[in-house]
Design a protein around this motif. Structure first.
Motif, PDB file in Angstrom:
ATOM      1  N   LEU A  35       0.829  -1.202   0.000  1.00 48.04           N
ATOM      2  CA  LEU A  35       0.000   0.000   0.000  1.00 48.04           C
ATOM      3  C   LEU A  35       0.873   1.265   0.000  1.00 48.04           C
ATOM      4  O   LEU A  35       0.361   2.367  -0.203  1.00 48.04           O
ATOM      5  CB  LEU A  35      -0.929   0.000   1.223  1.00 48.04           C
ATOM      6  N   GLY A  36       2.155   1.091   0.289  1.00 50.06           N
ATOM      7  CA  GLY A  36       3.083   2.225   0.213  1.00 50.06           C
ATOM      8  C   GLY A  36       2.853   3.249   1.298  1.00 50.06           C
ATOM      9  O   GLY A  36       3.068   4.447   1.093  1.00 50.06           O
ATOM     10  N   PRO A  86      -4.836   1.977  14.938  1.00 47.27           N
ATOM     11  CA  PRO A  86      -5.882   0.949  14.738  1.00 47.27           C
ATOM     12  C   PRO A  86      -7.232   1.419  15.271  1.00 47.27           C
ATOM     13  O   PRO A  86      -7.741   0.892  16.257  1.00 47.27           O
ATOM     14  CB  PRO A  86      -5.325  -0.251  15.500  1.00 47.27           C
ATOM     15  N   GLU A  87      -7.810   2.384  14.615  1.00 48.38           N
ATOM     16  CA  GLU A  87      -9.053   2.987  15.099  1.00 48.38           C
ATOM     17  C   GLU A  87     -10.144   2.945  14.033  1.00 48.38           C
ATOM     18  O   GLU A  87      -9.843   2.919  12.847  1.00 48.38           O
ATOM     19  CB  GLU A  87      -8.803   4.464  15.461  1.00 48.38           C
ATOM     20  N   GLY A 128     -15.931  -1.043  -4.777  1.00 46.04           N
ATOM     21  CA  GLY A 128     -14.474  -0.859  -4.796  1.00 46.04           C
ATOM     22  C   GLY A 128     -13.895  -0.659  -3.413  1.00 46.04           C
ATOM     23  O   GLY A 128     -12.906   0.065  -3.233  1.00 46.04           O
ATOM     24  N   LEU A 129     -14.500  -1.305  -2.414  1.00 44.11           N
ATOM     25  CA  LEU A 129     -14.098  -1.106  -1.018  1.00 44.11           C
ATOM     26  C   LEU A 129     -13.035  -2.109  -0.588  1.00 44.11           C
ATOM     27  O   LEU A 129     -12.974  -3.222  -1.102  1.00 44.11           O
ATOM     28  CB  LEU A 129     -15.313  -1.282  -0.104  1.00 44.11           C
ATOM     29  N   PRO A 130     -12.219  -1.742   0.390  1.00 42.35           N
ATOM     30  CA  PRO A 130     -11.273  -2.702   0.952  1.00 42.35           C
ATOM     31  C   PRO A 130     -11.989  -3.635   1.937  1.00 42.35           C
ATOM     32  O   PRO A 130     -12.886  -3.218   2.673  1.00 42.35           O
ATOM     33  CB  PRO A 130     -10.269  -1.818   1.685  1.00 42.35           C
ATOM     34  N   GLY A 136      -9.955   3.508   0.720  1.00 44.55           N
ATOM     35  CA  GLY A 136      -8.756   4.081   1.319  1.00 44.55           C
ATOM     36  C   GLY A 136      -8.486   3.596   2.731  1.00 44.55           C
ATOM     37  O   GLY A 136      -7.439   3.908   3.305  1.00 44.55           O
ATOM     38  N   ALA A 137      -9.405   2.844   3.313  1.00 43.10           N
ATOM     39  CA  ALA A 137      -9.226   2.363   4.684  1.00 43.10           C
ATOM     40  C   ALA A 137      -8.299   1.146   4.759  1.00 43.10           C
ATOM     41  O   ALA A 137      -8.128   0.566   5.831  1.00 43.10           O
ATOM     42  CB  ALA A 137     -10.588   2.013   5.303  1.00 43.10           C
ATOM     43  N   ASP A 138      -7.681   0.785   3.655  1.00 42.70           N
ATOM     44  CA  ASP A 138      -6.906  -0.451   3.553  1.00 42.70           C
ATOM     45  C   ASP A 138      -5.893  -0.614   4.688  1.00 42.70           C
ATOM     46  O   ASP A 138      -5.864  -1.630   5.390  1.00 42.70           O
ATOM     47  CB  ASP A 138      -6.149  -0.498   2.217  1.00 42.70           C
ATOM     48  N   ALA A 139      -5.035   0.386   4.855  1.00 41.21           N
ATOM     49  CA  ALA A 139      -3.968   0.259   5.846  1.00 41.21           C
ATOM     50  C   ALA A 139      -4.541   0.211   7.258  1.00 41.21           C
ATOM     51  O   ALA A 139      -4.023  -0.467   8.143  1.00 41.21           O
ATOM     52  CB  ALA A 139      -2.977   1.412   5.700  1.00 41.21           C
ATOM     53  N   ARG A 140      -5.649   0.901   7.440  1.00 40.52           N
ATOM     54  CA  ARG A 140      -6.291   0.900   8.767  1.00 40.52           C
ATOM     55  C   ARG A 140      -6.833  -0.499   9.085  1.00 40.52           C
ATOM     56  O   ARG A 140      -6.746  -0.969  10.228  1.00 40.52           O
ATOM     57  CB  ARG A 140      -7.410   1.946   8.799  1.00 40.52           C
ATOM     58  N   LEU A 141      -7.372  -1.171   8.069  1.00 39.92           N
ATOM     59  CA  LEU A 141      -7.855  -2.540   8.294  1.00 39.92           C
ATOM     60  C   LEU A 141      -6.698  -3.448   8.705  1.00 39.92           C
ATOM     61  O   LEU A 141      -6.828  -4.281   9.612  1.00 39.92           O
ATOM     62  CB  LEU A 141      -8.524  -3.077   7.030  1.00 39.92           C
ATOM     63  N   ALA A 142      -5.552  -3.280   8.048  1.00 36.72           N
ATOM     64  CA  ALA A 142      -4.392  -4.105   8.400  1.00 36.72           C
ATOM     65  C   ALA A 142      -3.919  -3.779   9.811  1.00 36.72           C
ATOM     66  O   ALA A 142      -3.527  -4.676  10.579  1.00 36.72           O
ATOM     67  CB  ALA A 142      -3.271  -3.890   7.380  1.00 36.72           C
ATOM     68  N   ALA A 143      -3.957  -2.502  10.172  1.00 34.94           N
ATOM     69  CA  ALA A 143      -3.521  -2.089  11.507  1.00 34.94           C
ATOM     70  C   ALA A 143      -4.435  -2.671  12.579  1.00 34.94           C
ATOM     71  O   ALA A 143      -3.970  -3.117  13.648  1.00 34.94           O
ATOM     72  CB  ALA A 143      -3.494  -0.558  11.599  1.00 34.94           C
ATOM     73  N   ILE A 144      -5.724  -2.658  12.311  1.00 32.71           N
ATOM     74  CA  ILE A 144      -6.682  -3.207  13.287  1.00 32.71           C
ATOM     75  C   ILE A 144      -6.475  -4.716  13.436  1.00 32.71           C
ATOM     76  O   ILE A 144      -6.487  -5.248  14.555  1.00 32.71           O
ATOM     77  CB  ILE A 144      -8.121  -2.851  12.873  1.00 32.71           C
ATOM     78  N   ALA A 145      -6.256  -5.398  12.317  1.00 33.53           N
ATOM     79  CA  ALA A 145      -6.013  -6.834  12.398  1.00 33.53           C
ATOM     80  C   ALA A 145      -4.778  -7.116  13.248  1.00 33.53           C
ATOM     81  O   ALA A 145      -4.768  -8.030  14.090  1.00 33.53           O
ATOM     82  CB  ALA A 145      -5.830  -7.416  10.991  1.00 33.53           C
ATOM     83  N   LYS A 146      -3.745  -6.323  13.046  1.00 31.34           N
ATOM     84  CA  LYS A 146      -2.494  -6.525  13.794  1.00 31.34           C
ATOM     85  C   LYS A 146      -2.704  -6.247  15.286  1.00 31.34           C
ATOM     86  O   LYS A 146      -2.240  -6.995  16.154  1.00 31.34           O
ATOM     87  CB  LYS A 146      -1.414  -5.600  13.218  1.00 31.34           C
ATOM     88  N   ALA A 147      -3.428  -5.181  15.579  1.00 39.46           N
ATOM     89  CA  ALA A 147      -3.663  -4.842  16.982  1.00 39.46           C
ATOM     90  C   ALA A 147      -4.531  -5.891  17.664  1.00 39.46           C
ATOM     91  O   ALA A 147      -4.297  -6.251  18.827  1.00 39.46           O
ATOM     92  CB  ALA A 147      -4.330  -3.459  17.070  1.00 39.46           C
TER      93      ALA A 147
END
Lengths: 392, 392
Positions: free
Chosen positions: B186-187, B193-194, B351-353, B376-387
């Motif tokens: 995602l660069g 993670p909110e 076209g949603l993540p 555009g919430a892509d990175a946030r979804l990954a952050a939430i999964a990680k948290a």
């Protein structure tokens, strides 16, 4: 996309010597890979058909008949997938060469059988003809070939496609050899080479390429003279042959879907796109469409009876064109296939015998002239072909 | 008929070491055989695709991105033919194993990528997701997997299917590894993670097998607590999700036919029957049907905006069921595929993540829970999964 193949299946050749002392002992023959040969897998031109069917333990009736008459089996031949295809390409087994028209399609679905005979690799070859699969490769490869009357030659041990259309046919390079096989396969001696006149189907001739139609005319005249006069006629009312062809398409495809649907459902087999596409379209044919097409079929039968039951023969071009070149895109192949149906549907709808005679070449490529008789005229057609050849 | 295959393509493994000293240097990855790897043929899961396309001279963007970040390519993986298929079988390349549910389908079309990660053969694998091809195998194989926002990861050097649906996604066994790949692909560094609350799509849950839905509930509660409260909602009016799924089907298939028709016309390629059948049905979709489906699509976008633009996340089961067993007939496979579309169409149409989290097992087989955010919430979804993983 076609890739080249031999007429015969790859791998070790399936060979069986014929019965000693039989009438065909000097002849070799091949069988399309829809015919069972005991101990060898029947491939049906499709890897998943081969993989999901048991190895047969008995020969197909027609194979046994030729072996029993002394003919020697020298191989099994490439076929279009599960007999579906009229131009002779196969996305798995490849496209057998057309020895009479190099660089061109051989016609199908009995592609390898026609190719093998035309190349001189055997004297006779067995094929099947549901929608034109013997007649068309006969015409495109310059051979004698017959679609017999429905039921005249047993389909036992042969993959079915559309039961009210399926026939066993055969090819030969000369009419004398063709007639010898006819006596065995039809189980009857040849009758006198007579007919109650020749009807020239001008509406069918009008569907052919003009140069092809012109090239057939001398043979039409000669046959007319031989059997007592040619009369110009029309098979159908104007515009009707096209309708018959579309209705034949509906009926034959609906039957073929019924034949193959259980296997397809269980196996999800691989197919060339055009084969799977045609089966998919077949699967959507409704019972109302079939009922309507059967009404049209009855009309065709009535018309055929009127023309032919008295013993006349009908003559038409076998195919509207000579062999198409290799390498055509699908949409062009589809147009060729559709045009063929205009000429092959009449005999198929009525279950009539039709012999194709290699009487002409156009630009070096062969084209066949067909004689169609009433049901049961099979042996007479072979006898007339033989007599015409002898008097040439 | 499915036959077994490895997760990786047969033959010599395609391997390329990652850049020295990159952030992912300790990781291995694999790429679905739709991604170009310079010097190696892109097979697309179909022998005729492979044979009719040139060997690429550059890597796909996503392959280059992972290599550039130090990850080591250890192989290319089996895919459903030209990305068409959601259950993971392939009539040519076989069916990769589902290590999390032996004897069952892995899901597809990114079947081999999911299989390889689930088996521990690599740490990350690239897939594509147009109609669910990363989300579904994530769920069935018990992995983290994401379909990013349309356009969030470049499709450069990847076989297209349906341009307004095609995305590059990826798999990992754990959320921390998944998130490291996310930062590269995602660069962007991971955000906090909110989210503005969790919306529980009860209409989507109602499409799932009841035991599967029940098994996901504890995770729903935990996620709701983590991001500030869960609220039951419906994505659509009663009966509407089914309509959306059928309209998504029309639009995606019509696009895929436009993508592949020229190749099919020129090559007449071989396909598994179901693939050719679906393409045939796609070819008959009319412009009127597409126009109507686009009206429905606008309605879905409006509804998604209302639910999610404010920063809430929507949660649904990723698939309505766990991995189906091998060996089912086509009609049953079709029913499974159709049910999947009820749950995957929403994110695809807008076209949603959507990220799938491996939060439950039912009878020993995994099932995923999906979080869907606004574009555009892509990175946030990954952050939430990680948290969530870190706080488990």
């Amino acid at each position: 996309m076609e890739f080249p193949a031999d007429a015969f299946l790859p791998g070790p050749r399936v060979t069986i010597p014929g019965a000693v002392g039989g009438s065909l002992s000097d002849l070799t023959f091949a069988a399309k890979d829809l015919f069972d040969v005991a101990g060898h897998r029947t491939g049906g031109g499709n890897p998943d058909w081969a993989a999901t069917h048991p190895v047969p333990t008995t020969h197909a009736w027609a194979v046994q008949a030729l072996l029993g008459a002394g003919a020697n089996l020298v191989g099994k031949t490439v076929t279009c997938e599960i007999s579906l295809g009229i131009l002779g390409f196969n996305a798995f087994d490849g496209t057998p060469p057309n020895p009479a028209a190099p660089g061109c399609l051989p016609g199908g679905s009995s592609s390898g059988s026609a190719s093998a005979v035309a190349a001189g690799l055997c004297d006779i070859a067995l094929g099947t003809d549901s929608g034109g699969s013997v007649r068309v490769p006969s015409s495109l490869c310059g051979l004698y070939g017959m679609r017999p009357s429905l039921g005249a030659v047993s389909m036992e041990g042969v993959c079915r496609q559309a039961p009210t259309y399926d026939t066993v046919g055969w090819f030969a390079r000369d009419a004398a050899t063709f007639a010898r096989a006819a006596e065995v396969l039809l189980g009857t001696p040849l009758p006198a080479p007579e007919a109650a006149g020749l009807l020239v189907a001008e509406d069918a001739f009008a569907f052919a390429d003009p140069d092809l139609a012109d090239a057939l005319r001398p043979a039409v005249a000669r046959i007319g003279a031989f059997i007592g006069g040619a009369t110009a006629t029309s098979i159908a009312e104007p515009g009707e042959l096209e309708v018959w062809a579309s209705q034949r398409n509906i009926l034959q495809r609906a039957e073929s879907w019924q034949t193959f649907r259980g296997w397809i459902e269980a196996v999800n087999p691989r197919f060339g796109f055009n084969v799977a596409r045609n089966l998919t379209m077949a699967s959507s044919i409704t019972s109302e469409q079939v009922a309507l097409a059967n009404v049209a079929r009855r009309r065709v039968v009535e018309r055929a009876r009127l023309l032919l039951e008295g013993g006349a023969l009908l003559c038409t071009p076998t195919t509207p064109f000579t062999a198409p070149p290799l390498g055509l895109p699908l949409s062009e192949l589809d147009r060729y296939s559709a045009r063929i149906g205009l000429l092959t549907s009449f005999a198929g709808l009525v279950g009539l015998p039709q012999i194709s005679l290699p009487v002409a070449t156009i630009g070096g490529k062969p084209a066949g002239l067909s004689l169609i008789g009433w049901r049961g005229a099979d042996a007479r057609l072979a006898a007339i072909a033989k007599a015409l050849e002898a008097n040439a």
